[in-house]
Design a protein around this motif. Sequence first.
Motif, PDB file in Angstrom:
ATOM      1  N   LEU A   1       0.833  -1.189   0.000  1.00 33.54           N
ATOM      2  CA  LEU A   1       0.000   0.000   0.000  1.00 33.54           C
ATOM      3  C   LEU A   1       0.871   1.244   0.000  1.00 33.54           C
ATOM      4  CD1 LEU A   1      -2.615  -1.043   2.728  1.00 33.54           C
ATOM      5  CD2 LEU A   1      -2.863  -1.228   0.250  1.00 33.54           C
ATOM      6  N   SER A   2       0.351   2.297  -0.596  1.00 34.63           N
ATOM      7  CA  SER A   2       1.090   3.558  -0.592  1.00 34.63           C
ATOM      8  C   SER A   2       1.079   4.165   0.809  1.00 34.63           C
ATOM      9  CB  SER A   2       0.460   4.542  -1.579  1.00 34.63           C
ATOM     10  OG  SER A   2      -0.810   4.962  -1.113  1.00 34.63           O
ATOM     11  N   LYS A   3       1.941   5.149   1.005  1.00 36.82           N
ATOM     12  CA  LYS A   3       2.059   5.799   2.304  1.00 36.82           C
ATOM     13  C   LYS A   3       0.725   6.407   2.738  1.00 36.82           C
ATOM     14  CE  LYS A   3       4.345   9.761   4.474  1.00 36.82           C
ATOM     15  NZ  LYS A   3       5.301  10.880   4.247  1.00 36.82           N
ATOM     16  N   HIS A   4       0.061   7.108   1.838  1.00 32.68           N
ATOM     17  CA  HIS A   4      -1.203   7.759   2.182  1.00 32.68           C
ATOM     18  C   HIS A   4      -2.292   6.733   2.466  1.00 32.68           C
ATOM     19  CE1 HIS A   4      -0.104  11.930   1.669  1.00 32.68           C
ATOM     20  NE2 HIS A   4       0.485  11.640   0.523  1.00 32.68           N
ATOM     21  N   THR A   5      -2.294   5.634   1.700  1.00 31.90           N
ATOM     22  CA  THR A   5      -3.304   4.604   1.924  1.00 31.90           C
ATOM     23  C   THR A   5      -3.112   3.949   3.286  1.00 31.90           C
ATOM     24  OG1 THR A   5      -3.420   4.176  -0.455  1.00 31.90           O
ATOM     25  CG2 THR A   5      -4.340   2.506   0.992  1.00 31.90           C
ATOM     26  N   LYS A   6      -1.875   3.706   3.672  1.00 35.56           N
ATOM     27  CA  LYS A   6      -1.599   3.127   4.986  1.00 35.56           C
ATOM     28  C   LYS A   6      -2.128   4.027   6.100  1.00 35.56           C
ATOM     29  CE  LYS A   6       2.632   0.593   3.767  1.00 35.56           C
ATOM     30  NZ  LYS A   6       4.091   0.510   3.986  1.00 35.56           N
ATOM     31  N   ILE A   7      -1.843   5.320   5.997  1.00 34.62           N
ATOM     32  CA  ILE A   7      -2.301   6.265   7.020  1.00 34.62           C
ATOM     33  C   ILE A   7      -3.824   6.295   7.085  1.00 34.62           C
ATOM     34  CG2 ILE A   7      -2.348   8.700   7.668  1.00 34.62           C
ATOM     35  CD1 ILE A   7       0.447   8.956   6.433  1.00 34.62           C
ATOM     36  N   SER A   8      -4.458   6.345   5.911  1.00 32.35           N
ATOM     37  CA  SER A   8      -5.920   6.387   5.858  1.00 32.35           C
ATOM     38  C   SER A   8      -6.530   5.108   6.418  1.00 32.35           C
ATOM     39  CB  SER A   8      -6.374   6.595   4.406  1.00 32.35           C
ATOM     40  OG  SER A   8      -7.772   6.513   4.292  1.00 32.35           O
ATOM     41  N   TYR A   9      -6.030   3.947   5.984  1.00 36.07           N
ATOM     42  CA  TYR A   9      -6.575   2.672   6.452  1.00 36.07           C
ATOM     43  C   TYR A   9      -6.404   2.515   7.956  1.00 36.07           C
ATOM     44  CZ  TYR A   9      -7.551   0.558   1.863  1.00 36.07           C
ATOM     45  OH  TYR A   9      -8.083   0.260   0.645  1.00 36.07           O
ATOM     46  N   GLU A  10      -5.233   2.865   8.458  1.00 33.31           N
ATOM     47  CA  GLU A  10      -4.974   2.706   9.893  1.00 33.31           C
ATOM     48  C   GLU A  10      -5.936   3.565  10.712  1.00 33.31           C
ATOM     49  OE1 GLU A  10      -1.214   3.735  12.680  1.00 33.31           O
ATOM     50  OE2 GLU A  10      -0.869   2.203  11.131  1.00 33.31           O
ATOM     51  N   SER A  11      -6.186   4.782  10.261  1.00 30.11           N
ATOM     52  CA  SER A  11      -7.123   5.662  10.964  1.00 30.11           C
ATOM     53  C   SER A  11      -8.531   5.071  10.973  1.00 30.11           C
ATOM     54  CB  SER A  11      -7.122   7.033  10.305  1.00 30.11           C
ATOM     55  OG  SER A  11      -8.119   7.865  10.862  1.00 30.11           O
ATOM     56  N   HIS A  12      -8.996   4.581   9.808  1.00 32.12           N
ATOM     57  CA  HIS A  12     -10.357   4.037   9.717  1.00 32.12           C
ATOM     58  C   HIS A  12     -10.505   2.745  10.513  1.00 32.12           C
ATOM     59  CE1 HIS A  12     -11.249   7.150   6.992  1.00 32.12           C
ATOM     60  NE2 HIS A  12     -10.721   6.619   5.909  1.00 32.12           N
ATOM     61  N   ILE A  13      -9.489   1.901  10.488  1.00 31.81           N
ATOM     62  CA  ILE A  13      -9.556   0.631  11.213  1.00 31.81           C
ATOM     63  C   ILE A  13      -9.647   0.868  12.710  1.00 31.81           C
ATOM     64  CG2 ILE A  13      -8.239  -1.452  11.811  1.00 31.81           C
ATOM     65  CD1 ILE A  13      -7.129  -1.328   8.892  1.00 31.81           C
ATOM     66  N   ASN A  14      -8.815   1.758  13.220  1.00 32.83           N
ATOM     67  CA  ASN A  14      -8.838   2.034  14.650  1.00 32.83           C
ATOM     68  C   ASN A  14     -10.088   2.789  15.070  1.00 32.83           C
ATOM     69  OD1 ASN A  14      -6.168   1.077  15.924  1.00 32.83           O
ATOM     70  ND2 ASN A  14      -5.475   2.091  14.055  1.00 32.83           N
ATOM     71  N   GLU A  15     -10.653   3.557  14.156  1.00 33.53           N
ATOM     72  CA  GLU A  15     -11.933   4.207  14.433  1.00 33.53           C
ATOM     73  C   GLU A  15     -13.036   3.158  14.571  1.00 33.53           C
ATOM     74  OE1 GLU A  15     -14.841   7.599  12.395  1.00 33.53           O
ATOM     75  OE2 GLU A  15     -12.838   7.177  11.568  1.00 33.53           O
ATOM     76  N   PHE A  16     -13.010   2.146  13.720  1.00 32.30           N
ATOM     77  CA  PHE A  16     -13.977   1.049  13.810  1.00 32.30           C
ATOM     78  C   PHE A  16     -13.812   0.276  15.118  1.00 32.30           C
ATOM     79  CE2 PHE A  16     -14.428  -3.577  13.211  1.00 32.30           C
ATOM     80  CZ  PHE A  16     -15.800  -3.667  13.002  1.00 32.30           C
ATOM     81  N   LEU A  17     -12.571  -0.046  15.482  1.00 32.19           N
ATOM     82  CA  LEU A  17     -12.321  -0.797  16.709  1.00 32.19           C
ATOM     83  C   LEU A  17     -12.782  -0.015  17.936  1.00 32.19           C
ATOM     84  CD1 LEU A  17      -8.769  -2.228  15.892  1.00 32.19           C
ATOM     85  CD2 LEU A  17     -10.960  -3.445  15.842  1.00 32.19           C
ATOM     86  N   ALA A  18     -12.588   1.301  17.914  1.00 25.06           N
ATOM     87  CA  ALA A  18     -13.053   2.121  19.035  1.00 25.06           C
ATOM     88  C   ALA A  18     -14.576   2.130  19.104  1.00 25.06           C
ATOM     89  CB  ALA A  18     -12.513   3.543  18.887  1.00 25.06           C
ATOM     90  N   HIS A  19     -15.222   2.139  17.934  1.00 27.48           N
ATOM     91  CA  HIS A  19     -16.691   2.163  17.911  1.00 27.48           C
ATOM     92  C   HIS A  19     -17.285   0.874  18.479  1.00 27.48           C
ATOM     93  CE1 HIS A  19     -20.748   3.015  16.487  1.00 27.48           C
ATOM     94  NE2 HIS A  19     -20.776   1.798  15.954  1.00 27.48           N
TER      95      HIS A  19
ATOM     96  N   LEU B   1     -11.669  -1.825   6.190  1.00 27.11           N
ATOM     97  CA  LEU B   1     -12.103  -2.954   7.016  1.00 27.11           C
ATOM     98  C   LEU B   1     -11.911  -4.279   6.292  1.00 27.11           C
ATOM     99  CD1 LEU B   1     -15.347  -1.495   8.645  1.00 27.11           C
ATOM    100  CD2 LEU B   1     -13.046  -1.638   9.593  1.00 27.11           C
ATOM    101  N   SER B   2     -12.160  -4.289   4.987  1.00 21.35           N
ATOM    102  CA  SER B   2     -11.929  -5.502   4.203  1.00 21.35           C
ATOM    103  C   SER B   2     -10.458  -5.898   4.261  1.00 21.35           C
ATOM    104  CB  SER B   2     -12.366  -5.273   2.752  1.00 21.35           C
ATOM    105  OG  SER B   2     -12.042  -6.372   1.938  1.00 21.35           O
ATOM    106  N   HIS B   3      -9.574  -4.904   4.133  1.00 21.60           N
ATOM    107  CA  HIS B   3      -8.129  -5.155   4.222  1.00 21.60           C
ATOM    108  C   HIS B   3      -7.759  -5.659   5.617  1.00 21.60           C
ATOM    109  CE1 HIS B   3      -3.803  -4.450   3.738  1.00 21.60           C
ATOM    110  NE2 HIS B   3      -3.849  -3.891   4.938  1.00 21.60           N
ATOM    111  N   PHE B   4      -8.328  -5.048   6.639  1.00 20.26           N
ATOM    112  CA  PHE B   4      -8.005  -5.396   8.023  1.00 20.26           C
ATOM    113  C   PHE B   4      -8.347  -6.857   8.329  1.00 20.26           C
ATOM    114  CE2 PHE B   4      -9.944  -5.599  12.369  1.00 20.26           C
ATOM    115  CZ  PHE B   4      -8.754  -5.633  13.087  1.00 20.26           C
ATOM    116  N   PHE B   5      -9.558  -7.268   8.018  1.00 21.24           N
ATOM    117  CA  PHE B   5      -9.968  -8.632   8.347  1.00 21.24           C
ATOM    118  C   PHE B   5      -9.262  -9.664   7.464  1.00 21.24           C
ATOM    119  CE2 PHE B   5     -13.560  -6.374  10.327  1.00 21.24           C
ATOM    120  CZ  PHE B   5     -13.536  -6.989  11.569  1.00 21.24           C
ATOM    121  N   TYR B   6      -8.892  -9.263   6.252  1.00 21.94           N
ATOM    122  CA  TYR B   6      -8.133 -10.179   5.395  1.00 21.94           C
ATOM    123  C   TYR B   6      -6.739 -10.426   5.967  1.00 21.94           C
ATOM    124  CZ  TYR B   6      -5.607 -11.889   1.286  1.00 21.94           C
ATOM    125  OH  TYR B   6      -4.820 -12.628   0.435  1.00 21.94           O
ATOM    126  N   MET B   7      -6.133  -9.369   6.566  1.00 19.40           N
ATOM    127  CA  MET B   7      -4.775  -9.477   7.083  1.00 19.40           C
ATOM    128  C   MET B   7      -4.710 -10.232   8.415  1.00 19.40           C
ATOM    129  SD  MET B   7      -2.898  -8.170   4.758  1.00 19.40           S
ATOM    130  CE  MET B   7      -1.341  -8.194   5.643  1.00 19.40           C
TER     131      MET B   7
END
Length: 365
Positions: A40-58, A104-110
């Motif tokens: 993943l590109s640098k920006h995609t990593k930052i974006s995905y990490e933010s969204h994944i942790n936002e989901f986990l907090a929710h 989230l799709s990336h997160f659960f796949y990994m």
Amino acid sequence: MRLKKEGQRQGQEQEQEQELQRQRQRKPNPTIYHVTTGSLSKHTKISYESHINEFLAHVKITDIEPLKEYSPKLIKQMIVDYIIYLRDERKLPRGTIKVQLAALSHFFYMIRDDDNRLDLDKAKMELPPDERIRRDRPNTVEEIQNMLSSSSRIREKVVILLLTSTGMRIGALHTLKIGDLAPKTIAKGDVYTITVYSSLSQSYQTPCNIECATAIGLYLKERTDAGEILNSESPLIRNLYNSLNVKTAKPLNENGMMYLVSRIVRLSVIRKAFQFKGEAKRALGFCKFYKTQAEQSGMKSINIEVAHGHSIGVSDHYYRPKESDILEDYITHAANSLTISSQYRLEQENRELKSTQAQEIAQLR
């Protein structure tokens, strides 16, 4: 009427300031999962990490180990509920939620061992309708002229002319080195063929016009006159000079490059001419200018895609144009249309007129 407009403007500014304060007060979500995959590109990593942790907090999960044992049915339902929450409570647009869904799709796949991606068709059915009005447009020649006239430094002019004459992405500018420039001499003057992303597998070559090449030459001369020692590894766009760092330079980083372009657009007062936010976006306005002007000039569409670093599908494996062919097609058709300065435009038109007249006189003789 003027007082009414002034009151509306002040009210909007107060609302914006209040929103900024709310964002500052909002506590960031704890980082439970780090996105580390190199694909993943640098920006995609930052974006995905933010969204994944936002989901986990929710969903109030602080340990991802139990998630590895959850059934696919339960995970799908969690994601569906989260999409509905984003849609109905947070009122997020379709495009934003789609990015969250991809994260989230990336997160659960990994994190799971079954090597199968979740079927998220049910979650996609809960996405809000796409109500965006797609009326974004390319920047105009007049707007880019305003940007150049409002730029006080030659460095800023080089950035704008690189974006307009080559169509390259803002994210590529900070990677350019002087060694990526290959000087080419043509009948009309000197230009460059530029290797973009030279250190990556997706590198490609694109020509620039005489106006851009001239600005680059002036910028490099300014740096050598200031005492900087240039070589093939020197950054093409460097950070600003300071008393401790004149002879050697660091490249202007990606965030600095984006801020620089945003600042140029803001100072040129172009935003006031827009009917709505996003009419000509910071990066896409330049890319669409390049693509539109090159197409209308008569340059071959397939050569435009190659020079723009785009995939041409199956033809990627078979179409292998020479660098000189791309350059000739670009100079013959697109270079003048991608020239911003009216002075350069007139000079090129005069050259073409003289060349045509000389050919006609030779034929008459």
